[in-house]
Every structure is written in C-alpha cells, then in structure tokens.
Design a protein around this motif. Structure first.
Motif, PDB file in Angstrom:
ATOM      1  N   LEU A 240      -9.090  27.328  -5.104  1.00 20.14           N
ATOM      2  CA  LEU A 240      -8.135  26.336  -5.032  1.00 20.14           C
ATOM      3  C   LEU A 240      -6.743  25.970  -5.022  1.00 20.14           C
ATOM      4  O   LEU A 240      -6.513  24.800  -4.733  1.00 20.14           O
ATOM      5  CB  LEU A 240      -7.623  27.631  -6.145  1.00 20.14           C
ATOM      6  N   PHE A 241      -6.103  26.843  -3.277  1.00 16.31           N
ATOM      7  CA  PHE A 241      -5.240  26.635  -2.895  1.00 16.31           C
ATOM      8  C   PHE A 241      -5.339  25.720  -1.926  1.00 16.31           C
ATOM      9  O   PHE A 241      -5.114  24.691  -1.473  1.00 16.31           O
ATOM     10  CB  PHE A 241      -4.920  27.860  -1.882  1.00 16.31           C
ATOM     11  N   GLY A 242      -6.587  25.447  -1.693  1.00 15.15           N
ATOM     12  CA  GLY A 242      -7.236  24.660  -0.653  1.00 15.15           C
ATOM     13  C   GLY A 242      -7.516  23.509  -1.382  1.00 15.15           C
ATOM     14  O   GLY A 242      -7.239  22.134  -0.503  1.00 15.15           O
ATOM     15  N   LYS A 243      -7.855  23.302  -2.363  1.00 13.47           N
ATOM     16  CA  LYS A 243      -8.000  21.949  -3.334  1.00 13.47           C
ATOM     17  C   LYS A 243      -7.309  21.292  -3.834  1.00 13.47           C
ATOM     18  O   LYS A 243      -7.267  20.262  -4.227  1.00 13.47           O
ATOM     19  CB  LYS A 243      -9.575  22.033  -4.283  1.00 13.47           C
ATOM     20  N   ALA A 244      -5.947  22.153  -4.333  1.00  8.72           N
ATOM     21  CA  ALA A 244      -4.414  21.408  -4.509  1.00  8.72           C
ATOM     22  C   ALA A 244      -4.250  20.411  -3.573  1.00  8.72           C
ATOM     23  O   ALA A 244      -3.550  19.695  -3.808  1.00  8.72           O
ATOM     24  CB  ALA A 244      -3.441  22.215  -4.931  1.00  8.72           C
ATOM     25  N   ILE A 245      -4.409  20.969  -1.728  1.00 12.51           N
ATOM     26  CA  ILE A 245      -4.085  19.459  -0.999  1.00 12.51           C
ATOM     27  C   ILE A 245      -5.071  18.184  -1.383  1.00 12.51           C
ATOM     28  O   ILE A 245      -4.501  17.376  -1.512  1.00 12.51           O
ATOM     29  CB  ILE A 245      -4.636  19.861   0.514  1.00 12.51           C
ATOM     30  N   THR A 246      -6.716  18.600  -1.182  1.00  8.05           N
ATOM     31  CA  THR A 246      -7.081  17.608  -1.266  1.00  8.05           C
ATOM     32  C   THR A 246      -6.389  17.134  -3.322  1.00  8.05           C
ATOM     33  O   THR A 246      -7.421  15.524  -2.951  1.00  8.05           O
ATOM     34  CB  THR A 246      -9.027  18.117  -1.576  1.00  8.05           C
ATOM     35  N   PHE A 247      -6.562  17.944  -3.833  1.00 10.31           N
ATOM     36  CA  PHE A 247      -6.403  16.576  -5.247  1.00 10.31           C
ATOM     37  C   PHE A 247      -5.340  16.240  -5.367  1.00 10.31           C
ATOM     38  O   PHE A 247      -4.349  15.090  -5.645  1.00 10.31           O
ATOM     39  CB  PHE A 247      -6.208  17.579  -6.322  1.00 10.31           C
ATOM     40  N   SER A 248      -3.900  16.428  -3.911  1.00 13.45           N
ATOM     41  CA  SER A 248      -2.615  15.690  -4.149  1.00 13.45           C
ATOM     42  C   SER A 248      -2.625  14.661  -2.854  1.00 13.45           C
ATOM     43  O   SER A 248      -2.261  13.289  -3.567  1.00 13.45           O
ATOM     44  CB  SER A 248      -1.750  16.618  -3.331  1.00 13.45           C
ATOM     45  N   PHE A 249      -4.062  14.390  -2.336  1.00 14.15           N
ATOM     46  CA  PHE A 249      -4.483  13.187  -1.934  1.00 14.15           C
ATOM     47  C   PHE A 249      -5.516  12.764  -2.273  1.00 14.15           C
ATOM     48  O   PHE A 249      -5.257  11.354  -1.832  1.00 14.15           O
ATOM     49  CB  PHE A 249      -4.453  13.296  -0.484  1.00 14.15           C
ATOM     50  N   ILE A 250      -5.867  12.501  -3.205  1.00 14.55           N
ATOM     51  CA  ILE A 250      -6.989  12.056  -3.945  1.00 14.55           C
ATOM     52  C   ILE A 250      -6.432  10.227  -4.108  1.00 14.55           C
ATOM     53  O   ILE A 250      -7.207   8.951  -4.072  1.00 14.55           O
ATOM     54  CB  ILE A 250      -8.229  12.240  -5.152  1.00 14.55           C
ATOM     55  N   PRO A 251      -5.500  10.506  -4.836  1.00 13.77           N
ATOM     56  CA  PRO A 251      -5.034   9.509  -5.416  1.00 13.77           C
ATOM     57  C   PRO A 251      -3.974   8.866  -4.379  1.00 13.77           C
ATOM     58  O   PRO A 251      -5.087   7.114  -4.495  1.00 13.77           O
ATOM     59  CB  PRO A 251      -3.083   9.807  -5.809  1.00 13.77           C
TER      60      PRO A 251
ATOM     61  N   PHE B 173       0.547  -1.315  -0.009  1.00 15.74           N
ATOM     62  CA  PHE B 173       0.310  -0.440  -0.244  1.00 15.74           C
ATOM     63  C   PHE B 173       0.975   0.884  -0.028  1.00 15.74           C
ATOM     64  O   PHE B 173       0.805   2.227  -0.759  1.00 15.74           O
ATOM     65  CB  PHE B 173      -0.969  -0.333   1.146  1.00 15.74           C
ATOM     66  N   ILE B 174       1.240   1.083   0.999  1.00 17.77           N
ATOM     67  CA  ILE B 174       2.532   2.468   0.756  1.00 17.77           C
ATOM     68  C   ILE B 174       3.708   2.555  -0.338  1.00 17.77           C
ATOM     69  O   ILE B 174       3.923   3.662  -0.700  1.00 17.77           O
ATOM     70  CB  ILE B 174       3.603   2.352   2.300  1.00 17.77           C
ATOM     71  N   LYS B 175       3.989   1.571  -0.739  1.00 17.95           N
ATOM     72  CA  LYS B 175       4.417   2.040  -2.534  1.00 17.95           C
ATOM     73  C   LYS B 175       3.439   2.296  -2.959  1.00 17.95           C
ATOM     74  O   LYS B 175       4.319   3.318  -3.633  1.00 17.95           O
ATOM     75  CB  LYS B 175       5.087   0.121  -2.706  1.00 17.95           C
ATOM     76  N   SER B 176       2.889   1.613  -3.169  1.00 16.20           N
ATOM     77  CA  SER B 176       1.651   1.790  -4.548  1.00 16.20           C
ATOM     78  C   SER B 176       1.405   3.416  -4.382  1.00 16.20           C
ATOM     79  O   SER B 176       1.296   4.363  -5.793  1.00 16.20           O
ATOM     80  CB  SER B 176       0.310   0.706  -4.566  1.00 16.20           C
ATOM     81  N   SER B 177       1.244   4.136  -3.020  1.00 19.58           N
ATOM     82  CA  SER B 177       0.214   5.450  -2.661  1.00 19.58           C
ATOM     83  C   SER B 177       1.188   6.106  -2.909  1.00 19.58           C
ATOM     84  O   SER B 177       1.627   7.416  -3.687  1.00 19.58           O
ATOM     85  CB  SER B 177       0.152   5.199  -1.644  1.00 19.58           C
ATOM     86  N   ALA B 178       2.814   5.935  -3.055  1.00 16.01           N
ATOM     87  CA  ALA B 178       4.047   6.632  -3.207  1.00 16.01           C
ATOM     88  C   ALA B 178       4.346   6.890  -4.918  1.00 16.01           C
ATOM     89  O   ALA B 178       4.206   7.819  -5.212  1.00 16.01           O
ATOM     90  CB  ALA B 178       5.487   6.170  -2.501  1.00 16.01           C
ATOM     91  N   ILE B 179       3.997   6.091  -5.340  1.00 17.98           N
ATOM     92  CA  ILE B 179       4.213   6.189  -6.852  1.00 17.98           C
ATOM     93  C   ILE B 179       3.261   6.869  -7.448  1.00 17.98           C
ATOM     94  O   ILE B 179       3.376   7.631  -8.406  1.00 17.98           O
ATOM     95  CB  ILE B 179       4.359   5.114  -7.684  1.00 17.98           C
ATOM     96  N   PHE B 180       1.510   6.502  -7.117  1.00 13.52           N
ATOM     97  CA  PHE B 180       0.918   7.340  -7.883  1.00 13.52           C
ATOM     98  C   PHE B 180       0.475   7.948  -7.264  1.00 13.52           C
ATOM     99  O   PHE B 180       0.415   8.932  -8.590  1.00 13.52           O
ATOM    100  CB  PHE B 180      -0.450   6.245  -7.497  1.00 13.52           C
ATOM    101  N   THR B 181       0.818   8.417  -6.209  1.00 19.24           N
ATOM    102  CA  THR B 181       0.659   9.950  -6.050  1.00 19.24           C
ATOM    103  C   THR B 181       1.483  11.091  -6.355  1.00 19.24           C
ATOM    104  O   THR B 181       1.616  12.020  -6.935  1.00 19.24           O
ATOM    105  CB  THR B 181       0.631   9.892  -4.266  1.00 19.24           C
TER     106      THR B 181
END
Length: 409
Positions: free
Chosen positions: A256-267, A10-18
């Motif tokens: 936009l600033f707030g959702k930049a955080i959200t979009f970064s962690f959706i992966p 999970f950690i590896k997949s999350s790091a790569i895809f994020t």
C-alpha cells in the motif's frame, strides 16, 4: 503549437490533474476508513464487493480510453470526433433492452455473492453508471480539458465521501450506494456539459463507436492494459497464497505504501498519453517522456530517503506496534512504487506509438510470477524479489530498443 508551448501545456495539465487526483485519492482513503469503521465487516464487505465489480469492468473501459485518446490525437477534426462519441454513448445509455439485460446479469451475480437485498437492487445501477461516468470523462481527457476534468473528479469524490459521512447515523450500505450513484450521474452530467461548452455542435453529428474489431491495435491495447492491471494486483494474491496470514497482512501494508507512490503519478502518465498521441502539434513525444522519467526518478529517490528516515514513525503511528516488522522494509517500497510508476509512463508512450513493446507489462507480470513462485517464501524475500525483478524488468525496454536498432542497421 511549438515544442515550448507543448511542454508548458503538458506541465500545467500534469500539475492540475495530478493535484486533483491526489486530493481525490485522499478522499477515497477517508471513505474506506469511515465506511469500514461504522458499517462493520458484513455491510462493508457489500461495498467492497460492489467496487470490485466496477474494477473488473475497468479493463474494457481502460482499453476504450486508450483507443479514444489515440484516435482523437490523430483525428483531423477532434471536436467533431469527440462529440460523435458522446452522441454514441448517449444512445447506449438509452438502450433499454441492453441495460435491462446487464441489470439482470449483475443482480444475479449479486445474489450469488450473498449481497443484502437492497444492495442487490442498487449494485447494478452503480456499476452501469460507473462505467458510463468513466467513458464520458475520457472525452474530456482526450480533448485536453484537464481543468474541467479535475473539477469533475473532485466534485464526485466529495459526493462519494459524503456517503461515508452518513454511516455514523445510518450504519448500512444503502445511503452510501445512493450517493455513489449520484456521484456517477454527476460525473456524466458535468462531463457532457463541459464538453459541449468547449466544443459546440456546428455540424450534423453521427453516432460512432470507438471500437472496430478489425483494428489491429485493439489486441495490443487489451493485452497491455490487462498486463498493467495484473502487475498492480497479482502481488497481493500471491502474498496471500505463499506467506503466512500475518506476513501477508504486513506485505499488504508494505504494498500500500509503495502503490501510494504509483497512484500519485498515474495521473501524470495519463496526461502524458494524451500528449504522446497528439498529432496536431509538431513535437517529439520523447521531449515529454525523458523529462517525465527524470522527474519520477527524482521523486522516487526523495521518497526513498523519506521512508528511510521516517519509517519508524510512519509504521508505528499509522499502523501500530504489531507492524514493527515492516520498519526496515519500508524504504524498499519506495523503490517498488517508483519502478511501477515508470512502467506505467513508458508503457503509455509505447501504446501511443502502437509499438509491440507495449506487450511488455504482460511479460513482466509473468517474470515476476515465476520468480515469486520459486523463491518468494518469506516476507523479506518477497519484498526483495518483487522490487528487484520489477527494476530489472525495466531494463527490457532499452534492451529491446537496442536490439531493434541493431537489427535495422
């Protein structure tokens, strides 16, 4: 697969895809900056309208994604199931009467929205290929093929940006649309290639639809996904409705600033959904959920202090002095983005468990709507209320669990 290996995977997949998703998002920002600057308002509006059509159609695609991931996670023969879906999508892509009907309907919408002649002709092709590209890509996600999926989205992101790079030389929408279509077709071809290379066909494949109207979880997934989409977009609509034009513009940047955080962690949430739904390995999905929540809270706290310390620089340098009102409000957007990231993550857990708590994003959206309608009359109030209401709404999850435990005891 034991618990330790599951978590490591999970950690590896999350790091790569994020990492790949953040890079592709940066390419997307560059795409819009170049397209807006060199196409001019009229031609750029054609592009944004076309992308809006694709976004609207993302609701059924996202529903299909969750259904496919959940069924793949519990299927006794996952490779055969995924290949049967690929065969089904192949058959749909060759269904000429259906494609012609969709093409004509989308062309009519393009005409009603006053798109240019060339755009009307190309827009339906883009939307159709976009939908198929997302459907084929989810097969890689359901198969836990996150490295190939990351490569696929990176290549298609680069092709998309290449279209915008042509705008200084060809300042009209057609070259961009052609390369957007090429990027969609590339995503389809690469997704099929990687899936077949990892899951070779060993038996007869039967075309099978991922949907069944009798599936009781389908309504849950649809309402949940629709709630998330409204939660992520309704604030902009309400700001435009209740704030002054200037305040609405400033709020758009704050959001936009707030959702930049959200979009970064959706992966991260997308990868987590696959592991939450996986029934092959003997692991407790809570062992992935709880560390992920802690990670998001830590990242959100760091983002808050970064926004607090650098708000003046970030606003004046990136947006200009006319957005100075945003400076004291910017740290609040880090909380806003973190709260929404947590809602996405927790909701994916409950979706994977087919829990009725997955209806909560729709309920949270209604709560925020009512609060903003009553009290969101100024920019400061608007940002405070949407952040506070979202944060308090997060408490509904543990409260609902507590009520369920009390009732069952």
């Amino acid at each position: 697969m034991n618990k330790s290996n599951t978590f490591k995977s999970f950690i590896k997949s999350s790091a790569i895809f994020t990492g790949a998703s953040i890079f592709v998002n940066l390419l997307g920002y560059a795409f819009h900056i170049l397209a807006g600057r060199y196409l001019g308002p009229a031609n750029y509006s054609d592009i944004t309208t076309i992308l809006a059509y694709a976004t609207i159609l993302s609701v059924p695609v996202m529903v299909a994604s969750v259904v496919i991931i959940k069924r793949a996670g519990s299927h006794s023969d996952k490779p055969h199931y995924l290949l049967s879906l690929q065969s089904y999508f192949d058959a749909l892509s060759h269904s000429v009467p259906v494609l012609v009907a969709i093409y004509l309907a989308l062309s009519g919408l393009g005409y009603l929205n006053h798109l240019s002649s060339s755009t009307i002709l190309l827009m339906p092709i883009f939307v159709i290929t976009f939908v198929f590209a997302q459907l084929y890509a989810v097969l890689l996600q359901a198969g836990k093929l996150f490295s190939p999926l990351s490569l696929v989205i990176t290549i298609t992101g680069i092709l998309k940006l290449a279209g915008a790079l042509l705008t200084p030389f060809f300042p009209f929408a057609t070259p961009i649309l052609l390369l957007l279509i090429v990027s969609n077709l590339s995503q389809i071809w690469l997704s099929r290639r990687y899936l077949l290379s990892h899951f070779p066909v060993h038996a007869e494949i039967i075309k099978k639809s991922p949907f069944s109207l009798r599936d009781p979880s389908l309504r849950l997934i649809f309402v949940s996904i629709l709630g998330l989409i409204l939660l992520n977009n309704l604030d902009i609509v309400l700001a435009k409705q209740f704030l002054t034009a200037s305040e609405a513009g400033i709020y758009g940047v704050w959001s936009l600033f707030g959702k930049a955080i959200t979009f970064s962690f959706i992966p991260l949430s997308s990868v987590a959904l696959v592991f939450f739904a996986d029934k092959e390995s003997d692991h407790n999905p809570l062992h992935i959920l709880y560390p992920s929540i802690i990670f998001l809270v830590i990242c959100g706290t760091l983002a808050y202090f970064v926004f607090y310390l650098l708000s003046n620089f970030m606003v004046t340098t990136l947006m200009g002095a006319e957005f100075a009102t945003l400076i004291p409000l910017l740290p609040r957007s880090a909380i806003f983005g973190t709260v929404y990231s947590l809602i996405y993550l927790i909701n994916n857990y409950y979706l994977s468990q087919s829990s009725k708590l997955a209806y909560l994003p729709a309920a949270i959206t209604l709560i925020i709507l009512v609060v903003l309608l009553v009290m969101g009359t100024t920019l400061s109030n608007f940002t405070s209320l949407i952040t506070l209401t979202g944060g308090l709404s997060l408490l509904i999850y543990p409260m609902a669990i507590l009520v369920r435990i009390v009732r069952s005891s």
